[in-house]
Design a protein around this motif. Structure first.
Motif, PDB file in Angstrom:
ATOM      1  N   THR B 379     -56.416 -14.104  11.280  1.00  0.00           N
ATOM      2  CA  THR B 379     -54.943 -14.687  10.927  1.00  0.00           C
ATOM      3  C   THR B 379     -54.400 -13.957   9.827  1.00  0.00           C
ATOM      4  O   THR B 379     -52.978 -14.001   9.834  1.00  0.00           O
ATOM      5  CB  THR B 379     -55.058 -16.219  10.935  1.00  0.00           C
ATOM      6  N   THR B 380     -54.905 -13.217   9.167  1.00  0.00           N
ATOM      7  CA  THR B 380     -54.156 -12.752   7.936  1.00  0.00           C
ATOM      8  C   THR B 380     -53.457 -11.323   8.084  1.00  0.00           C
ATOM      9  O   THR B 380     -52.402 -10.969   7.767  1.00  0.00           O
ATOM     10  CB  THR B 380     -55.308 -12.064   6.863  1.00  0.00           C
ATOM     11  N   ILE B 381     -54.005 -10.601   9.269  1.00  0.00           N
ATOM     12  CA  ILE B 381     -53.482  -9.738   9.691  1.00  0.00           C
ATOM     13  C   ILE B 381     -51.828  -9.907  10.423  1.00  0.00           C
ATOM     14  O   ILE B 381     -51.056  -9.081  10.132  1.00  0.00           O
ATOM     15  CB  ILE B 381     -54.249  -8.891  10.956  1.00  0.00           C
ATOM     16  N   THR B 382     -51.987 -10.951  11.032  1.00  0.00           N
ATOM     17  CA  THR B 382     -50.574 -11.241  11.691  1.00  0.00           C
ATOM     18  C   THR B 382     -49.376 -11.477  10.841  1.00  0.00           C
ATOM     19  O   THR B 382     -49.397 -11.907   9.702  1.00  0.00           O
ATOM     20  CB  THR B 382     -50.766 -12.581  12.225  1.00  0.00           C
ATOM     21  N   GLY B 383     -48.357 -10.743  11.057  1.00  0.00           N
ATOM     22  CA  GLY B 383     -47.098 -10.884  10.458  1.00  0.00           C
ATOM     23  C   GLY B 383     -46.873  -9.730   9.371  1.00  0.00           C
ATOM     24  O   GLY B 383     -45.871  -9.781   8.628  1.00  0.00           O
ATOM     25  N   LEU B 384     -47.730  -9.038   9.147  1.00  0.00           N
ATOM     26  CA  LEU B 384     -47.578  -8.018   7.852  1.00  0.00           C
ATOM     27  C   LEU B 384     -47.586  -6.440   8.601  1.00  0.00           C
ATOM     28  O   LEU B 384     -47.626  -5.555   7.902  1.00  0.00           O
ATOM     29  CB  LEU B 384     -49.131  -8.097   7.238  1.00  0.00           C
ATOM     30  N   ASN B 385     -47.314  -6.213   9.671  1.00  0.00           N
ATOM     31  CA  ASN B 385     -46.991  -4.930  10.177  1.00  0.00           C
ATOM     32  C   ASN B 385     -45.806  -4.569  10.952  1.00  0.00           C
ATOM     33  O   ASN B 385     -44.848  -5.600  11.105  1.00  0.00           O
ATOM     34  CB  ASN B 385     -48.070  -5.078  11.533  1.00  0.00           C
ATOM     35  N   LEU B 386     -45.606  -3.339  10.826  1.00  0.00           N
ATOM     36  CA  LEU B 386     -44.308  -3.142  11.365  1.00  0.00           C
ATOM     37  C   LEU B 386     -44.016  -3.193  12.661  1.00  0.00           C
ATOM     38  O   LEU B 386     -42.749  -3.576  13.108  1.00  0.00           O
ATOM     39  CB  LEU B 386     -44.143  -1.420  11.414  1.00  0.00           C
ATOM     40  N   CYS B 387     -44.966  -3.545  13.622  1.00  0.00           N
ATOM     41  CA  CYS B 387     -44.643  -3.651  15.029  1.00  0.00           C
ATOM     42  C   CYS B 387     -45.713  -4.722  15.255  1.00  0.00           C
ATOM     43  O   CYS B 387     -46.559  -5.385  14.787  1.00  0.00           O
ATOM     44  CB  CYS B 387     -45.073  -2.508  15.937  1.00  0.00           C
ATOM     45  N   ALA B 388     -45.735  -5.144  16.772  1.00  0.00           N
ATOM     46  CA  ALA B 388     -46.264  -6.382  16.933  1.00  0.00           C
ATOM     47  C   ALA B 388     -47.870  -6.053  17.364  1.00  0.00           C
ATOM     48  O   ALA B 388     -48.605  -6.950  17.810  1.00  0.00           O
ATOM     49  CB  ALA B 388     -45.702  -6.957  18.296  1.00  0.00           C
ATOM     50  N   LEU B 389     -48.339  -4.811  17.360  1.00  0.00           N
ATOM     51  CA  LEU B 389     -49.594  -4.371  17.641  1.00  0.00           C
ATOM     52  C   LEU B 389     -50.487  -5.169  16.832  1.00  0.00           C
ATOM     53  O   LEU B 389     -51.650  -5.795  17.271  1.00  0.00           O
ATOM     54  CB  LEU B 389     -50.077  -2.897  17.525  1.00  0.00           C
ATOM     55  N   GLY B 390     -50.471  -5.104  15.550  1.00  0.00           N
ATOM     56  CA  GLY B 390     -51.271  -5.968  14.884  1.00  0.00           C
ATOM     57  C   GLY B 390     -51.414  -7.266  14.813  1.00  0.00           C
ATOM     58  O   GLY B 390     -52.320  -8.026  14.860  1.00  0.00           O
TER      59      GLY B 390
END
Lengths: 293, 420
Positions: B379-390
């Motif tokens: 759940t930490t990875i979510t929301g911290l990226n340039l695009c939706a892949l992460g």
């Protein structure tokens, strides 16, 4: 060079690393030798393909767009994208060779070292796995005597397990030199391999202008496929070392990343939707002021 | 059963790759009519009124997306996204190979609607056969005067170029696609600016999915009301659903949005004999699983969101009780770890980290302390990226992790790491 000190990886990559270590640095030297020898032939090929390259460049508003199509063209004739081809593309597109290589190496369908005449790319996507892809992979590996990302000694087959090929209704699927084969069974594989060995298979073999090594991946690629893109996850056999069993340094890094950089925890797509409204206003503004970028 | 044939009409019956066959069946009529009789604004209005939403994954209203283009006199581009690589999705692959002229007519209409004079289609590198089929269709259509200079005696000129990628899932993300089309690495860009403002070559650009553009043809033929009268309140029209996994007849089925999840499983022949239902992944690898309690939900954008998942690209994967969800979760995470472009730390590091932890579970060497970690890292990875892949790593992993926790717990070897 990784082969002198192979980092350990997960699953297949471990196997690959050890096999590479066993074969030493041979593939690399072979290729360099082959390329020196190829110099003259390449000049001929370059002269032959130049008009086609220029036609490709003319299709686009900016010429750099022609890079991928040009590399496809060279690979079709050479069987792989040689250093010469990348240098030629750099020259035609006014780019530095380093920029070209950094782009070419991003894409998995460009081979930067020679491959077998038949590139067998078998799907390992989840939907194929649900329909028995693992058995097919095992069958291929045993039949060919090679692993993921490897070429047989006779230079005939290169084998790779690839991500979803978008043919999940006919799982397990694969591509032979990018032509689809659906609904794989061990019997089909036997027939296919026999025909390829006899040289009578329906799909045209790839051009082969240099002898392939054990794998077509270059050192950096192998590190990436082992997790080298993520230095924090490099594996170790000892527990609690970086990447070992129970190590949590990656988790700590993520936590620090979140707290110290202070990103908003909004989901990326929510952010996108929210910003899209902003764009709408921006677009309005653009139309009123005729403001450019 | 609500299976309908709109885009899929004629597929498997006639050779729609042949331009003459396609024209005999009414092909290119809407295109010619649009150029001769309609203004671009009318085409845009039809797209808007039909309620057509992006069929590539995000579900953004097509007409609104076009409306974001600024009127600043700069050249505009239409890019058709045929980089279909979302695991479980295989509709664009079918459309491209089986009915390339319909795909092209959709592109032409879209280009006319936004007032663009050079449209591109970005075809996934693996679709070499599809690329060759489409290139042939382009040549035939050009020879028949369907695009080129001064169309049908008007002043409108339009060029179409097919561009083939070279193997990278991330190029399906619209800004990654634009970078790749510009001859760069397919790394997503920071947004804003959105492509509508600064897209291809820095110009206003619309990126639309193959299926979205193809629907413009029947929308213009039958009228926007025909399309918007089908479906649910906010999810209008038809959708090609790619059904795969543990069903008897996997395949592409076209149906009105709002068909229930249970009906879709029935349409695809039902579960394999003797098996029990476990889960459905309703929107491709990036979507969370939905379960038994959601079987009677209508398959539309809103209901899937309500069920905690998404409709995405319409990839509908059925899992029965024989599924090893630990392996499935590993497979899914391995995919994202492999396809991460590496720009954003959480996606690059988190994906690889989870891949390794889950591999441990697959081998039966899990740690009890990992259970909490999987959930936290996921759940930490979510929301911290340039695009939706992460962000796509989390939904499937966490949904099956929570639901089928006993399967994960059974692979635990010991409580915590020991040694050194």
């Amino acid at each position: 060079m990784h082969s002198q000190n192979p980092p350990m990886g997960v699953g297949d990559d471990v196997k690959l690393a050890s096999q590479n270590a066993a074969s030493g640095a041979q593939p690399h030297q072979q290729m360099d030798g082959a390329q020196a020898h190829e110099g003259e032939t390449f000049a001929k090929l370059y002269a032959q393909l130049r008009p086609q390259c220029e036609a490709l460049i003319a299709q686009y508003e900016e010429k750099r767009s022609a890079l991928l199509p040009m590399m496809h063209l060279f690979q079709e004739h050479e069987g792989y994208v040689s250093h010469d081809a990348m240098r030629a593309a750099a020259e035609m597109l006014d780019l530095s060779p380093a920029v070209v290589e950094s782009t070419v190496s991003f894409y998995t369908l460009f081979f930067r070292k020679p491959v077998g005449k038949y590139v067998l790319q078998v799907c390992r996507g989840l939907m194929c796995e649900l329909r028995g892809a693992e058995e097919i992979h095992k069958y291929f590996r045993e039949k060919l005597g090679v692993g993921h990302l490897e070429t047989t000694d006779d230079g005939l087959f290169s084998y790779e397990e690839v991500e979803c090929l978008a043919a999940c209704d006919r799982a397990t699927c694969m591509q032979v030199n990018l032509e689809f084969v659906y609904d794989l069974t061990p019997q089909m594989i036997d027939e296919m391999i026999d025909l390829m060995r006899a040289g009578t298979y329906k799909t045209k073999p790839m051009a082969q202008t240099a002898k392939p090594g054990r794998t077509w991946k270059v050192d950096q690629d192998l590190q990436v496929s082992r997790g080298g893109k993520a230095p924090g996850t490099l594996n170790s056999t000892r527990p609690n070392n970086a990447g070992g069993v129970g190590d949590s340094s990656g988790v700590i890094m993520l936590d620090r990343f979140v707290t110290n950089i202070g990103f908003s925890p909004a989901r990326t797509h929510e952010r996108t939707v929210r910003d899209a409204r902003g764009v709408y206003e921006l677009a309005e503004e653009g139309s009123n002021n005729n403001a450019g970028h | 059963m609500p299976v309908t044939k709109v885009l899929t009409e004629g597929i498997g019956e006639a050779n729609l790759r042949d331009i003459d066959v396609y024209r005999q069946r009414g092909g290119y009529v809407q295109w010619e009519r649009a150029v001769r009789e309609l203004t671009p604004a009318q085409v845009m209005e039809a797209a808007d009124k039909s309620g057509l939403r992006g069929r590539g994954g995000a579900g953004f209203p097509t007409g609104r997306k076009w409306g974001f283009l600024p009127n600043n006199g700069k050249p505009r581009y239409l890019v058709c996204n045929c980089d279909e690589a979302e695991p479980g999705t295989f509709k664009d692959h079918m459309l491209l190979e089986q009915t390339p002229h319909l795909v092209l007519e959709g592109i032409l209409l879209g280009a006319y609607g936004i007032g663009c004079t050079h449209a591109y289609i970005y075809i996934r590198g693996e679709f070499k056969e599809g690329y060759e089929i489409f290139t042939k269709a382009l040549a035939d259509a050009r020879a028949a005067g369907m695009f080129g200079k001064k169309l049908f005696g008007t002043d409108y000129s339009l060029e179409v170029t097919a561009h083939r990628g070279a193997g990278a899932y991330i190029c399906g993300e619209e800004t990654g696609l634009l970078n790749s089309l510009e001859g760069k690495r397919g790394e997503p860009r920071l947004k804003p600016p959105f492509p509508a403002i600064a897209g291809l070559y820095g110009m206003p650009t619309v990126v639309n999915n193959v299926e979205t553009l193809a629907y413009l043809v029947p929308v213009l033929k039958n009228g926007a009301e025909w399309f918007s009268s089908v479906g649910t309140e906010r999810s209008k029209g038809y959708k090609i659903v790619s059904v795969s996994g543990h069903v008897q007849k996997p395949g592409n089925y076209e149906m009105p949005l709002g068909t229930t999840v249970r009906e879709i499983i029935e349409i695809a022949g039902g579960l394999l004999p003797g098996r029990k239902f476990a889960a459905v992944q309703p929107g491709g690898q990036s979507s969370a699983c939905i379960f038994e309690e959601h079987l009677d939900y209508p398959y539309d954008y809103e209901s899937m969101a309500k069920a905690g998942s998404m409709l995405g690209s319409g990839a509908f994967t059925v899992f029965d009780d024989s599924t090893d969800f630990v392996k499935a979760a590993f497979n899914s995470v391995r995919f994202y770890a492999h396809e991460s472009c590496g720009q954003c730390t959480p996606c690059r590091e988190g994906g690889h980290w989870l891949e390794r932890v889950l591999h441990r579970f697959v081998e039966g060497r899990g740690l009890a302390s990992d259970l909490e970690m999987i959930e936290r890292v996921g759940t930490t990875i979510t929301g911290l990226n340039l695009c939706a892949l992460g962000d796509s790593i989390e939904p499937f992993l966490i949904s099956v992790f929570r639901r089928f926790k006993p399967q994960f717990e059974a692979r635990i070897q010991r409580e915590e790491a020991v040694g050194v």
